[in-house]
Design a protein around this motif. Structure first.
Motif, PDB file in Angstrom:
ATOM      1  N   GLU A   1      34.506  95.239   5.103  1.00  0.00           N
ATOM      2  CA  GLU A   1      33.052  95.147   5.021  1.00  0.00           C
ATOM      3  C   GLU A   1      32.387  96.433   5.501  1.00  0.00           C
ATOM      4  OE1 GLU A   1      32.033  91.571   7.094  1.00  0.00           O
ATOM      5  OE2 GLU A   1      32.854  90.271   5.518  1.00  0.00           O
ATOM      6  N   ASP A   2      31.825  96.442   6.724  1.00  0.00           N
ATOM      7  CA  ASP A   2      31.063  97.598   7.205  1.00  0.00           C
ATOM      8  C   ASP A   2      31.794  98.400   8.265  1.00  0.00           C
ATOM      9  OD1 ASP A   2      30.987  95.601   9.089  1.00  0.00           O
ATOM     10  OD2 ASP A   2      28.895  95.918   9.652  1.00  0.00           O
ATOM     11  N   LYS A   3      33.114  98.249   8.350  1.00  0.00           N
ATOM     12  CA  LYS A   3      33.845  98.941   9.415  1.00  0.00           C
ATOM     13  C   LYS A   3      35.248  99.339   8.959  1.00  0.00           C
ATOM     14  CE  LYS A   3      35.616  94.647  11.537  1.00  0.00           C
ATOM     15  NZ  LYS A   3      34.938  93.681  10.666  1.00  0.00           N
ATOM     16  N   ILE A   4      35.821 100.265   9.713  1.00  0.00           N
ATOM     17  CA  ILE A   4      37.232 100.619   9.575  1.00  0.00           C
ATOM     18  C   ILE A   4      37.969 100.024  10.769  1.00  0.00           C
ATOM     19  CG2 ILE A   4      38.929 102.494   9.589  1.00  0.00           C
ATOM     20  CD1 ILE A   4      36.894 104.258   8.221  1.00  0.00           C
ATOM     21  N   VAL A   5      39.047  99.317  10.506  1.00  0.00           N
ATOM     22  CA  VAL A   5      39.858  98.742  11.576  1.00  0.00           C
ATOM     23  C   VAL A   5      41.090  99.615  11.768  1.00  0.00           C
ATOM     24  CG1 VAL A   5      41.176  96.745  12.375  1.00  0.00           C
ATOM     25  CG2 VAL A   5      39.051  96.403  11.073  1.00  0.00           C
ATOM     26  N   GLU A   6      41.195 100.204  12.950  1.00  0.00           N
ATOM     27  CA  GLU A   6      42.358 101.015  13.294  1.00  0.00           C
ATOM     28  C   GLU A   6      43.299 100.172  14.148  1.00  0.00           C
ATOM     29  OE1 GLU A   6      42.295 105.320  14.974  1.00  0.00           O
ATOM     30  OE2 GLU A   6      42.633 103.986  16.703  1.00  0.00           O
ATOM     31  N   LYS A   7      44.503  99.898  13.630  1.00  0.00           N
ATOM     32  CA  LYS A   7      45.504  99.140  14.375  1.00  0.00           C
ATOM     33  C   LYS A   7      46.548 100.111  14.911  1.00  0.00           C
ATOM     34  CE  LYS A   7      44.869  94.952  11.609  1.00  0.00           C
ATOM     35  NZ  LYS A   7      45.524  93.904  10.782  1.00  0.00           N
ATOM     36  N   MET A   8      46.935  99.901  16.154  1.00  0.00           N
ATOM     37  CA  MET A   8      47.908 100.801  16.776  1.00  0.00           C
ATOM     38  C   MET A   8      48.948  99.995  17.542  1.00  0.00           C
ATOM     39  SD  MET A   8      47.395 103.787  19.669  1.00  0.00           S
ATOM     40  CE  MET A   8      47.196 102.594  21.002  1.00  0.00           C
ATOM     41  N   ILE A   9      50.206 100.375  17.392  1.00  0.00           N
ATOM     42  CA  ILE A   9      51.272  99.790  18.196  1.00  0.00           C
ATOM     43  C   ILE A   9      52.150 100.917  18.731  1.00  0.00           C
ATOM     44  CG2 ILE A   9      52.939  99.415  16.310  1.00  0.00           C
ATOM     45  CD1 ILE A   9      53.510  96.645  17.712  1.00  0.00           C
ATOM     46  N   VAL A  10      52.526 100.797  19.996  1.00  0.00           N
ATOM     47  CA  VAL A  10      53.365 101.796  20.661  1.00  0.00           C
ATOM     48  C   VAL A  10      54.540 101.079  21.306  1.00  0.00           C
ATOM     49  CG1 VAL A  10      53.468 103.649  22.378  1.00  0.00           C
ATOM     50  CG2 VAL A  10      51.299 103.127  21.239  1.00  0.00           C
TER      51      VAL A  10
ATOM     52  N   GLY B   1      56.887  95.103  26.671  1.00  0.00           N
ATOM     53  CA  GLY B   1      57.707  96.229  26.221  1.00  0.00           C
ATOM     54  C   GLY B   1      57.023  97.074  25.162  1.00  0.00           C
ATOM     55  N   TYR B   2      55.808  96.670  24.757  1.00  0.00           N
ATOM     56  CA  TYR B   2      55.038  97.437  23.780  1.00  0.00           C
ATOM     57  C   TYR B   2      53.559  97.252  24.079  1.00  0.00           C
ATOM     58  CZ  TYR B   2      54.197  92.893  21.533  1.00  0.00           C
ATOM     59  OH  TYR B   2      53.833  91.598  21.288  1.00  0.00           O
ATOM     60  N   VAL B   3      52.721  98.028  23.426  1.00  0.00           N
ATOM     61  CA  VAL B   3      51.276  97.850  23.549  1.00  0.00           C
ATOM     62  C   VAL B   3      50.671  97.827  22.149  1.00  0.00           C
ATOM     63  CG1 VAL B   3      50.795 100.332  23.759  1.00  0.00           C
ATOM     64  CG2 VAL B   3      49.151  98.675  24.643  1.00  0.00           C
ATOM     65  N   TYR B   4      49.731  96.920  21.946  1.00  0.00           N
ATOM     66  CA  TYR B   4      49.037  96.794  20.663  1.00  0.00           C
ATOM     67  C   TYR B   4      47.538  96.850  20.922  1.00  0.00           C
ATOM     68  CZ  TYR B   4      47.077  94.767  16.416  1.00  0.00           C
ATOM     69  OH  TYR B   4      46.336  94.562  15.288  1.00  0.00           O
ATOM     70  N   LYS B   5      46.841  97.637  20.111  1.00  0.00           N
ATOM     71  CA  LYS B   5      45.388  97.736  20.238  1.00  0.00           C
ATOM     72  C   LYS B   5      44.745  97.753  18.866  1.00  0.00           C
ATOM     73  CE  LYS B   5      45.149 100.395  24.578  1.00  0.00           C
ATOM     74  NZ  LYS B   5      44.624 101.617  25.222  1.00  0.00           N
ATOM     75  N   GLU B   6      43.513  97.310  18.835  1.00  0.00           N
ATOM     76  CA  GLU B   6      42.688  97.446  17.633  1.00  0.00           C
ATOM     77  C   GLU B   6      41.396  98.131  18.008  1.00  0.00           C
ATOM     78  OE1 GLU B   6      41.763  94.222  15.060  1.00  0.00           O
ATOM     79  OE2 GLU B   6      43.860  93.653  14.762  1.00  0.00           O
ATOM     80  N   LYS B   7      40.943  99.009  17.109  1.00  0.00           N
ATOM     81  CA  LYS B   7      39.640  99.659  17.293  1.00  0.00           C
ATOM     82  C   LYS B   7      38.822  99.436  16.028  1.00  0.00           C
ATOM     83  CE  LYS B   7      39.406 104.219  17.517  1.00  0.00           C
ATOM     84  NZ  LYS B   7      39.552 105.565  18.099  1.00  0.00           N
ATOM     85  N   TRP B   8      37.652  98.844  16.190  1.00  0.00           N
ATOM     86  CA  TRP B   8      36.751  98.635  15.062  1.00  0.00           C
ATOM     87  C   TRP B   8      35.754  99.786  15.057  1.00  0.00           C
ATOM     88  CZ3 TRP B   8      35.395  92.676  15.400  1.00  0.00           C
ATOM     89  CH2 TRP B   8      36.597  91.949  15.258  1.00  0.00           C
ATOM     90  N   ILE B   9      35.708 100.522  13.958  1.00  0.00           N
ATOM     91  CA  ILE B   9      34.911 101.739  13.874  1.00  0.00           C
ATOM     92  C   ILE B   9      33.730 101.526  12.938  1.00  0.00           C
ATOM     93  CG2 ILE B   9      34.951 104.192  13.284  1.00  0.00           C
ATOM     94  CD1 ILE B   9      38.008 104.109  13.752  1.00  0.00           C
TER      95      ILE B   9
END
Length: 216
Positions: free
Chosen positions: A109-118, A126-134
Motif C-alpha cells: 500500500e503506502d509503505k515499504i516493509v524491510e524485513k531483516m534476520i541475523v 540464537g537469531y534476531v528478526y526485525k521489521e521496519k515500515w518505511i
C-alpha cells in the motif's frame, strides 16, 4: 570482602553467565540449521529469485535516472519490490541458511516493509528478526518515517529522518553500500555527495500502485 566487592561480584557473575548462555544459543542455532532443524522464523523468511541479467537491467535503469538528475534534467524512476530486492542482492540468489544478515523488501500500500534476520546472534533464540515500515512524506522537506518492530511486536519505535539520512534511498541512488544503515564513512564519499545533489532537486518520493517513485 568489602561491600563494594560483593556488589561487584553480584553483578558481574550473573551477567557473565547470561552472556555465556546467549553465546551458547547462538552456537546451537548454527548446529541446528546444519542438521535441518530450521527455526520457523528463518524458514519463513522470504528470499528473492533473481538473475544477473535482471540486476544489470535494473542497475542501468537506476544509473540512467541518476545521470539525468545530476545533469539537472527532469527525471523519474519507478521501482517495484523485485527491482529493489535485486539491487540489494546484486543479482545473486542468497542462501539464507548460511550465517549472515539478510534483508528483504516488500511494497505494501503506502509503505515499504524491510524485513531483516541475523544469525547466529547472541540472544535467547540464537537469531534476531526485525521489521521496519518505511513511509515517505513531505513537510518543509522530504522526510522518512520508520516504524521499527524488534520482533516482540509490542509498540514499535518511531523514527523520523530526512531523506538525506535514509539508508534505503541512499543505497538505491548509489550513495552507500548498505541499505540497512548509513555509515559515517559513507557520508564522506563522492557517491554520497552526488546523492545529496539529487535530493536537493527532488520533486517526488512516494509509494503508488506497488512502486517506489522518485522524481526530480
Amino acid at each position: 570482602m568489602t561491600l563494594l566487592n560483593k556488589l561487584f561480584l553480584a553483578i558481574v557473575i550473573p551477567t557473565a553467565l547470561y552472556v555465556i548462555v546467549l553465546c551458547f544459543k547462538a552456537g546451537a542455532i548454527v548446529s541446528d540449521v546444519e542438521k535441518g532443524k530450521i527455526p520457523k522464523q528463518l524458514a519463513e523468511f522470504p528470499t528473492h529469485e533473481t538473475s544477473k541479467d535482471f540486476y544489470d537491467r535494473t542497475k542501468r535503469k537506476m544509473e540512467n535516472f541518476v545521470d539525468s538528475a545530476l545533469e539537472d534534467r527532469k527525471a523519474e524512476i519507478e521501482l517495484n519490490e523485485a527491482e529493489i530486492n535485486t539491487l540489494y542482492t546484486q543479482g545473486i540468489f542468497l542462501d539464507k541458511y548460511k550465517r549472515g544478515t539478510y534483508l528483504h523488501y516488500e511494497i505494501e500500500e503506502d509503505k515499504i516493509v524491510e524485513k531483516m534476520i541475523v544469525y547466529p546472534f547472541p540472544s535467547m533464540t540464537g537469531y534476531v528478526y526485525k521489521e521496519k515500515w518505511i513511509y515517505f512524506f513531505t513537510d518543509t522537506q522530504f522526510q522518512e518515517k520508520n516504524l521499527v518492530f524488534d520482533g516482540s511486536w509490542t509498540e514499535p519505535h518511531e523514527i523520523i529522518i530526512l531523506i538525506s539520512h535514509s539508508p534505503l534511498i541512499s543505497f538505491i541512488l548509489g550513495g552507500s553500500r548498505s541499505s540497512e544503515y548509513l555509515r559515517t564513512h559513507d557520508r564522506k564519499t563522492v557517491e554520497y555527495q552526488k546523492v545529496l545533489k539529487i535530493i536537493e532537486n527532488l520533486k517526488k518520493v512516494e509509494i503508488q500502485n506497488g512502486y517506489l517513485i522518485i522524481g526530480t
